[in-house]
Design a protein around this motif. Structure first.
Motif, PDB file in Angstrom:
ATOM      1  N   SER A 277      28.522   7.260   9.625  1.00 27.84           N
ATOM      2  CA  SER A 277      28.745   5.843   9.922  1.00 27.84           C
ATOM      3  C   SER A 277      29.984   5.279   9.233  1.00 27.84           C
ATOM      4  O   SER A 277      30.449   4.186   9.582  1.00 27.84           O
ATOM      5  CB  SER A 277      27.515   5.013   9.507  1.00 27.84           C
ATOM      6  OG  SER A 277      27.419   4.891   8.105  1.00 27.84           O
ATOM      7  N   TYR A 278      30.534   6.018   8.260  1.00 26.36           N
ATOM      8  CA  TYR A 278      31.753   5.542   7.592  1.00 26.36           C
ATOM      9  C   TYR A 278      33.007   5.767   8.432  1.00 26.36           C
ATOM     10  O   TYR A 278      34.052   5.164   8.169  1.00 26.36           O
ATOM     11  CB  TYR A 278      31.919   6.217   6.222  1.00 26.36           C
ATOM     12  CG  TYR A 278      31.020   5.624   5.172  1.00 26.36           C
ATOM     13  CD1 TYR A 278      31.382   4.458   4.508  1.00 26.36           C
ATOM     14  CD2 TYR A 278      29.801   6.214   4.851  1.00 26.36           C
ATOM     15  CE1 TYR A 278      30.551   3.897   3.555  1.00 26.36           C
ATOM     16  CE2 TYR A 278      28.960   5.660   3.898  1.00 26.36           C
ATOM     17  CZ  TYR A 278      29.340   4.504   3.247  1.00 26.36           C
ATOM     18  OH  TYR A 278      28.521   3.939   2.311  1.00 26.36           O
ATOM     19  N   VAL A 279      32.913   6.628   9.439  1.00 21.99           N
ATOM     20  CA  VAL A 279      34.083   6.898  10.292  1.00 21.99           C
ATOM     21  C   VAL A 279      34.559   5.630  11.008  1.00 21.99           C
ATOM     22  O   VAL A 279      35.749   5.292  10.955  1.00 21.99           O
ATOM     23  CB  VAL A 279      33.780   8.027  11.295  1.00 21.99           C
ATOM     24  CG1 VAL A 279      34.946   8.213  12.273  1.00 21.99           C
ATOM     25  CG2 VAL A 279      33.493   9.335  10.556  1.00 21.99           C
ATOM     26  N   PRO A 280      33.679   4.862  11.688  1.00 18.17           N
ATOM     27  CA  PRO A 280      34.147   3.646  12.374  1.00 18.17           C
ATOM     28  C   PRO A 280      34.768   2.615  11.443  1.00 18.17           C
ATOM     29  O   PRO A 280      35.757   1.967  11.792  1.00 18.17           O
ATOM     30  CB  PRO A 280      32.873   3.088  13.032  1.00 18.17           C
ATOM     31  CG  PRO A 280      31.957   4.253  13.149  1.00 18.17           C
ATOM     32  CD  PRO A 280      32.255   5.109  11.973  1.00 18.17           C
ATOM     33  N   VAL A 281      34.202   2.450  10.244  1.00 15.93           N
ATOM     34  CA  VAL A 281      34.739   1.419   9.347  1.00 15.93           C
ATOM     35  C   VAL A 281      36.115   1.823   8.828  1.00 15.93           C
ATOM     36  O   VAL A 281      37.010   0.970   8.686  1.00 15.93           O
ATOM     37  CB  VAL A 281      33.761   1.121   8.188  1.00 15.93           C
ATOM     38  CG1 VAL A 281      33.713   2.227   7.165  1.00 15.93           C
ATOM     39  CG2 VAL A 281      34.124  -0.187   7.514  1.00 15.93           C
ATOM     40  N   LEU A 282      36.335   3.098   8.598  1.00 11.48           N
ATOM     41  CA  LEU A 282      37.665   3.544   8.166  1.00 11.48           C
ATOM     42  C   LEU A 282      38.687   3.385   9.280  1.00 11.48           C
ATOM     43  O   LEU A 282      39.832   2.974   9.043  1.00 11.48           O
ATOM     44  CB  LEU A 282      37.599   5.001   7.696  1.00 11.48           C
ATOM     45  CG  LEU A 282      36.917   5.232   6.344  1.00 11.48           C
ATOM     46  CD1 LEU A 282      36.732   6.719   6.072  1.00 11.48           C
ATOM     47  CD2 LEU A 282      37.727   4.590   5.224  1.00 11.48           C
ATOM     48  N   ILE A 283      38.272   3.676  10.511  1.00  9.95           N
ATOM     49  CA  ILE A 283      39.178   3.477  11.657  1.00  9.95           C
ATOM     50  C   ILE A 283      39.541   1.999  11.801  1.00  9.95           C
ATOM     51  O   ILE A 283      40.704   1.643  12.004  1.00  9.95           O
ATOM     52  CB  ILE A 283      38.529   4.007  12.951  1.00  9.95           C
ATOM     53  CG1 ILE A 283      38.417   5.534  12.909  1.00  9.95           C
ATOM     54  CG2 ILE A 283      39.337   3.569  14.181  1.00  9.95           C
ATOM     55  CD1 ILE A 283      37.627   6.125  14.064  1.00  9.95           C
ATOM     56  N   SER A 284      38.551   1.129  11.673  1.00 15.37           N
ATOM     57  CA  SER A 284      38.810  -0.315  11.811  1.00 15.37           C
ATOM     58  C   SER A 284      39.736  -0.819  10.708  1.00 15.37           C
ATOM     59  O   SER A 284      40.594  -1.668  10.951  1.00 15.37           O
ATOM     60  CB  SER A 284      37.493  -1.096  11.804  1.00 15.37           C
ATOM     61  OG  SER A 284      36.863  -1.047  10.539  1.00 15.37           O
ATOM     62  N   LEU A 285      39.584  -0.312   9.490  1.00 18.53           N
ATOM     63  CA  LEU A 285      40.466  -0.717   8.394  1.00 18.53           C
ATOM     64  C   LEU A 285      41.906  -0.263   8.647  1.00 18.53           C
ATOM     65  O   LEU A 285      42.853  -1.014   8.391  1.00 18.53           O
ATOM     66  CB  LEU A 285      39.959  -0.147   7.065  1.00 18.53           C
ATOM     67  CG  LEU A 285      38.716  -0.813   6.458  1.00 18.53           C
ATOM     68  CD1 LEU A 285      38.230  -0.029   5.244  1.00 18.53           C
ATOM     69  CD2 LEU A 285      39.007  -2.254   6.072  1.00 18.53           C
ATOM     70  N   TRP A 286      42.068   0.942   9.147  1.00 19.47           N
ATOM     71  CA  TRP A 286      43.410   1.446   9.415  1.00 19.47           C
ATOM     72  C   TRP A 286      44.078   0.702  10.587  1.00 19.47           C
ATOM     73  O   TRP A 286      45.300   0.671  10.685  1.00 19.47           O
ATOM     74  CB  TRP A 286      43.354   2.954   9.693  1.00 19.47           C
ATOM     75  CG  TRP A 286      43.142   3.760   8.450  1.00 19.47           C
ATOM     76  CD1 TRP A 286      43.596   3.482   7.197  1.00 19.47           C
ATOM     77  CD2 TRP A 286      42.383   4.979   8.334  1.00 19.47           C
ATOM     78  NE1 TRP A 286      43.177   4.434   6.298  1.00 19.47           N
ATOM     79  CE2 TRP A 286      42.438   5.373   6.954  1.00 19.47           C
ATOM     80  CE3 TRP A 286      41.676   5.774   9.230  1.00 19.47           C
ATOM     81  CZ2 TRP A 286      41.820   6.533   6.478  1.00 19.47           C
ATOM     82  CZ3 TRP A 286      41.059   6.919   8.748  1.00 19.47           C
ATOM     83  CH2 TRP A 286      41.136   7.299   7.394  1.00 19.47           C
ATOM     84  N   MET A 287      43.283   0.124  11.474  1.00 23.42           N
ATOM     85  CA  MET A 287      43.846  -0.629  12.609  1.00 23.42           C
ATOM     86  C   MET A 287      44.254  -2.059  12.236  1.00 23.42           C
ATOM     87  O   MET A 287      44.922  -2.741  13.004  1.00 23.42           O
ATOM     88  CB  MET A 287      42.829  -0.674  13.758  1.00 23.42           C
ATOM     89  CG  MET A 287      42.615   0.658  14.450  1.00 23.42           C
ATOM     90  SD  MET A 287      41.310   0.560  15.714  1.00 23.42           S
ATOM     91  CE  MET A 287      42.040  -0.569  16.898  1.00 23.42           C
ATOM     92  N   MET A 288      43.843  -2.524  11.078  1.00 23.23           N
ATOM     93  CA  MET A 288      44.146  -3.896  10.669  1.00 23.23           C
ATOM     94  C   MET A 288      45.639  -4.090  10.395  1.00 23.23           C
ATOM     95  O   MET A 288      46.326  -3.190   9.936  1.00 23.23           O
ATOM     96  CB  MET A 288      43.364  -4.262   9.408  1.00 23.23           C
ATOM     97  CG  MET A 288      41.924  -4.603   9.636  1.00 23.23           C
ATOM     98  SD  MET A 288      41.174  -5.148   8.073  1.00 23.23           S
ATOM     99  CE  MET A 288      39.479  -5.363   8.595  1.00 23.23           C
ATOM    100  N   LYS A 289      46.102  -5.297  10.673  1.00 27.03           N
ATOM    101  CA  LYS A 289      47.453  -5.723  10.302  1.00 27.03           C
ATOM    102  C   LYS A 289      47.281  -6.961   9.430  1.00 27.03           C
ATOM    103  O   LYS A 289      47.269  -8.080   9.925  1.00 27.03           O
ATOM    104  CB  LYS A 289      48.285  -6.027  11.546  1.00 27.03           C
ATOM    105  CG  LYS A 289      48.520  -4.816  12.435  1.00 27.03           C
ATOM    106  CD  LYS A 289      49.278  -5.179  13.699  1.00 27.03           C
ATOM    107  CE  LYS A 289      49.466  -3.960  14.598  1.00 27.03           C
ATOM    108  NZ  LYS A 289      50.152  -4.315  15.873  1.00 27.03           N
ATOM    109  N   ILE A 290      47.137  -6.708   8.156  1.00 26.95           N
ATOM    110  CA  ILE A 290      46.784  -7.787   7.248  1.00 26.95           C
ATOM    111  C   ILE A 290      47.935  -8.076   6.281  1.00 26.95           C
ATOM    112  O   ILE A 290      48.568  -7.162   5.758  1.00 26.95           O
ATOM    113  CB  ILE A 290      45.491  -7.428   6.484  1.00 26.95           C
ATOM    114  CG1 ILE A 290      44.906  -8.646   5.794  1.00 26.95           C
ATOM    115  CG2 ILE A 290      45.690  -6.291   5.514  1.00 26.95           C
ATOM    116  CD1 ILE A 290      43.455  -8.466   5.373  1.00 26.95           C
TER     117      ILE A 290
END
Length: 420
Positions: A179-192
């Protein structure tokens, strides 16, 4: 919809979806750990120990974590904590897959996760203001974050109950690792875009003291944190005994235990949706007092329940009360703390919430061993009611003169002025 307005912000939307999946895995693992430990040991004391070690680092490390995060890139810290959490989940999954049922090993890995969470939770909370594009959407983002957490609290134990019965504990632990795979992908997609961090010449220990002085000097914030401490020590740990209620009092199995967790989560998500719909000028103190009474009374009534559906109803109401209580305090602190102290103020919230619960869990396990689970839960409900009365009397000593204050999120909200 107005209740989901914070999801218009791309970064928060990515965070919301990624964390939703990860938190379901976390609750599956939490349910599986509790059930596995009690199945192997039949010990309420060991249940308390597992809860203790998984949360006690927050008591000692949260203030340091708040100062550390204020001095570093919050986004980078969050990515690192998620990667380490995934490795910890993988180690636990490997242990269970190999049928190496080692209680000290489970306790040690729970302690490691607690250390990670002391930084991770503080970082996630303090990064929230940078994830939303419109600062007035911050309270809504906080409420949606709570909704997400409590939806996971329903779905995670429900799925765990099914998986535990059909496939065994190892599938629950493996699911959390993946379940940590989706959260890491979402973090890498952020432009913050984060504010430029000015390198401080002062010691982090000096900043720790500044954070404490700020909280101690603001009786408005400190009164809320003391109320949360009382609830975390005396009331919230009643949850530690739910495997005992499921297995021994109601003669159930892992699925019965998952019903208790899911019932509390159902109440919490209903409460979180209500919090998400609140208008910015809503009186959070009144909500806190009402929620605290609901929480205490539902726990009190749970102690007397002899019929499973009625017990699940009171568990649902306990979720309503606990969620509104903690969310109102969290929202108040995040929207009233000054920007330079926000992470440190949040770290004291985490300490009062997650840091005190393990002490209460350990005491709850020991007390249950001495006087039984029903009487222990009864005392928890009574203690919560007394704490609420004390809090209300203390607030009466504060002047109700209202004046506008521009808080750390740039939102103008009413505040309270102290007497004298």
């Amino acid at each position: 919809m107005d209740a989901f307005r914070a999801l218009k912000s791309r970064n928060f939307r990515l965070f919301f979806y990624g964390q939703s999946i990860s938190l379901i895995g976390t609750w599956m693992q939490k349910t599986a750990v509790c059930w596995l430990v009690y199945r192997l040991t039949n010990s309420a004391v060991l249940l308390g120990v597992v809860s203790f070690v998984s949360l006690i680092p927050s008591l000692f490390l949260s203030p340091y974590a708040g100062s550390y995060i204020d001095r570093h890139n919050r986004y980078r810290v969050l990515v690192i904590t998620q990667v380490i959490s995934m490795l910890q989940a993988g180690a636990l999954a490997g242990m269970i897959l190999l049928k190496y049922y080692n209680i000290p090993g489970i306790i040690f890995l729970s302690l490691v996760q607690g250390i990670i969470n002391a930084f991770d939770v503080t970082c996630r909370q303090s990064l929230m203001v940078e994830m939303v594009e419109q600062r007035e959407d911050l309270p809504n983002a906080i409420a949606l974050n709570s909704t997400m957490s409590n939806f996971a609290r329903i779905a995670g134990p429900a799925l765990a109950g099914i998986i535990l019965s059909a496939f065994g504990e190892d599938f629950c632990f493996l699911s959390n690792f993946l379940s940590y795979v989706p959260v890491l992908i979402s973090l890498w997609m952020m432009k913050i875009t984060l504010p430029v961090i000015v390198k401080s010449d002062r010691s982090i220990w000096v900043e720790l003291r500044e954070g404490f002085d700020y909280i101690a000097g603001d009786k408005d914030l400190s009164s809320l944190l003391l109320m949360l401490c009382a609830s975390s020590l005396l009331v919230i740990p009643f949850n530690t005994l739910m495997p005992v209620f499921a297995k021994d009092i109601f003669n159930g199995d892992a699925k019965t235990f998952s019903w208790f967790e899911s019932a509390a989560g159902l109440g919490s998500i209903a409460s979180a949706i209500y919090m998400a719909k609140l208008k910015p000028n809503k009186d959070l103190i009144k909500i806190l007092i009402t929620a605290s009474l609901i929480f205490s009374l539902s726990v009190l009534l749970l102690a007397f329940s002899g019929w499973l559906p009625l017990a699940l109803l009171f568990m649902t109401l306990s979720g309503v009360g606990m969620m509104a209580q903690t969310a109102s305090i969290n929202t108040y602190i995040q929207t009233h703390a000054i920007p330079t102290m926000r992470a440190r103020a949040i770290s004291y919230y985490i300490m009062a919430f997650q840091g005190i619960i393990p002490v209460g869990s350990l005491l709850t396990g020991l007390l249950s061993h001495l006087i039984g689970p029903r009487l222990t839960v009864l005392i928890a409900g009574l203690a919560g009611a007394v704490a609420t009365v004390v809090f209300v009397n203390y607030r009466k000593k504060i002047s109700t003169t209202v004046y506008p204050v521009q808080d750390g999120a740039g939102i103008t909200t009413p505040s309270l002025k102290l007497k004298g």
